[in-house]
Design a protein around this motif. Structure first.
Motif, PDB file in Angstrom:
ATOM      1  N   VAL A  71     -11.576   8.192   1.203  1.00 37.74           N
ATOM      2  CA  VAL A  71     -11.443   7.052   2.112  1.00 37.74           C
ATOM      3  C   VAL A  71     -10.022   6.496   2.042  1.00 37.74           C
ATOM      4  O   VAL A  71      -9.388   6.213   3.064  1.00 37.74           O
ATOM      5  CB  VAL A  71     -12.476   5.952   1.764  1.00 37.74           C
ATOM      6  CG1 VAL A  71     -12.210   4.681   2.551  1.00 37.74           C
ATOM      7  CG2 VAL A  71     -13.884   6.449   2.025  1.00 37.74           C
ATOM      8  N   PHE A  72      -9.498   6.357   0.825  1.00 36.03           N
ATOM      9  CA  PHE A  72      -8.140   5.832   0.651  1.00 36.03           C
ATOM     10  C   PHE A  72      -7.110   6.765   1.277  1.00 36.03           C
ATOM     11  O   PHE A  72      -6.129   6.321   1.876  1.00 36.03           O
ATOM     12  CB  PHE A  72      -7.848   5.659  -0.843  1.00 36.03           C
ATOM     13  CG  PHE A  72      -6.463   5.144  -1.131  1.00 36.03           C
ATOM     14  CD1 PHE A  72      -6.216   3.783  -1.188  1.00 36.03           C
ATOM     15  CD2 PHE A  72      -5.401   6.017  -1.336  1.00 36.03           C
ATOM     16  CE1 PHE A  72      -4.939   3.302  -1.447  1.00 36.03           C
ATOM     17  CE2 PHE A  72      -4.121   5.546  -1.594  1.00 36.03           C
ATOM     18  CZ  PHE A  72      -3.899   4.181  -1.649  1.00 36.03           C
ATOM     19  N   THR A  73      -7.324   8.071   1.140  1.00 34.30           N
ATOM     20  CA  THR A  73      -6.380   9.055   1.677  1.00 34.30           C
ATOM     21  C   THR A  73      -6.288   8.974   3.190  1.00 34.30           C
ATOM     22  O   THR A  73      -5.215   9.129   3.774  1.00 34.30           O
ATOM     23  CB  THR A  73      -6.805  10.481   1.255  1.00 34.30           C
ATOM     24  OG1 THR A  73      -6.840  10.535  -0.180  1.00 34.30           O
ATOM     25  CG2 THR A  73      -5.824  11.520   1.765  1.00 34.30           C
ATOM     26  N   ILE A  74      -7.402   8.709   3.838  1.00 36.62           N
ATOM     27  CA  ILE A  74      -7.420   8.618   5.305  1.00 36.62           C
ATOM     28  C   ILE A  74      -6.795   7.312   5.778  1.00 36.62           C
ATOM     29  O   ILE A  74      -6.133   7.259   6.815  1.00 36.62           O
ATOM     30  CB  ILE A  74      -8.870   8.741   5.828  1.00 36.62           C
ATOM     31  CG1 ILE A  74      -9.424  10.125   5.483  1.00 36.62           C
ATOM     32  CG2 ILE A  74      -8.937   8.514   7.331  1.00 36.62           C
ATOM     33  CD1 ILE A  74     -10.910  10.265   5.706  1.00 36.62           C
ATOM     34  N   LEU A  75      -6.986   6.225   5.013  1.00 38.05           N
ATOM     35  CA  LEU A  75      -6.528   4.891   5.449  1.00 38.05           C
ATOM     36  C   LEU A  75      -5.620   4.242   4.401  1.00 38.05           C
ATOM     37  O   LEU A  75      -5.920   3.164   3.886  1.00 38.05           O
ATOM     38  CB  LEU A  75      -7.747   3.989   5.699  1.00 38.05           C
ATOM     39  CG  LEU A  75      -8.794   4.521   6.678  1.00 38.05           C
ATOM     40  CD1 LEU A  75     -10.072   3.711   6.596  1.00 38.05           C
ATOM     41  CD2 LEU A  75      -8.243   4.510   8.095  1.00 38.05           C
ATOM     42  N   PRO A  76      -4.480   4.859   4.061  1.00 36.72           N
ATOM     43  CA  PRO A  76      -3.662   4.298   2.984  1.00 36.72           C
ATOM     44  C   PRO A  76      -2.803   3.109   3.377  1.00 36.72           C
ATOM     45  O   PRO A  76      -2.345   2.357   2.521  1.00 36.72           O
ATOM     46  CB  PRO A  76      -2.771   5.483   2.588  1.00 36.72           C
ATOM     47  CG  PRO A  76      -2.589   6.218   3.877  1.00 36.72           C
ATOM     48  CD  PRO A  76      -3.882   6.074   4.617  1.00 36.72           C
TER      49      PRO A  76
END
Length: 199
Positions: A71-76
């Motif tokens: 999730v973090f990788t997609i929306l950093p």
């Protein structure tokens, strides 16, 4: 040429250890020197930790839930103020797990890669998915006749195996933009070629 680059890299690494970390290779034991190199360039200990956490979830826990880092990788780029529950960088989860502490900001972090991040995010299937992603990336994008794309693919694949994705996110974004542009350009060029041949 490859050997020259390898020796240059090793020389740079030794200079870095002495000047930045104040580690004198002559003053330390061979075991300490080996340990330093292994920490910098070998991430198998972190992979072992991820596997251990899968085998013994009651003793070690890296992520709070599956897919948390994905999730973090997609929306950093979303800020913490906008997203209060935003996950931390993966290295901080690993560092917290090593100290048996709750996930938190440490000011530093253990070096991680896509291999153990895949395991932590997707359990045992991640052990296959992460190397498969590297394989597909190299097969699909390493096309003859496009030196920029070939070199970029080698760079991105190497970085995926060396550090966490967030640390080189701008490179990933630029790479994907170039890849989309290149695929679109090739597709449009093929259509024009086919249309010309038909007429």
């Amino acid at each position: 040429m490859g050997f020259v680059l390898v020796f240059a890299f090793i020389g740079y690494s030794d200079i870095y250890q002495v000047s930045v970390r104040a580690i004198d290779s002559n003053a330390t034991s061979p075991e300490d020197g080996y340990a330093g190199k292994r920490i910098d360039y070998g991430i198998n200990s972190v992979t072992k930790l991820a596997i251990y956490a899968e085998l013994h979830p009651n003793q070690v826990k890296i992520l709070e839930y599956r897919g948390q880092r994905a999730v973090f990788t997609i929306l950093p780029f979303i800020s913490k103020s906008t997203w209060p529950g935003k996950p931390l960088p993966y290295a901080l989860y690993v560092t917290s797990a090593i100290f048996f502490a709750a996930p938190q900001l440490w000011g530093y972090g253990i070096t991680t890669s896509i291999l153990e991040e895949g395991i932590s995010n997707f359990s045992w299937i991640g052990m296959v998915l992460a190397p498969l992603l590297i394989l597909v990336l190299c097969i699909y994008d390493d096309r003859p006749g496009d030196l920029i794309l070939s070199m970029s693919t080698v760079l991105v694949a190497s970085l995926l195996l060396a550090v966490q994705i967030v640390s080189f996110y701008p490179i990933i974004v630029a790479y994907l933009i170039y890849l989309i542009y290149k695929n679109r350009y090739v597709s449009v060029g093929s259509l024009k070629m086919d249309y010309t041949n038909e007429t």
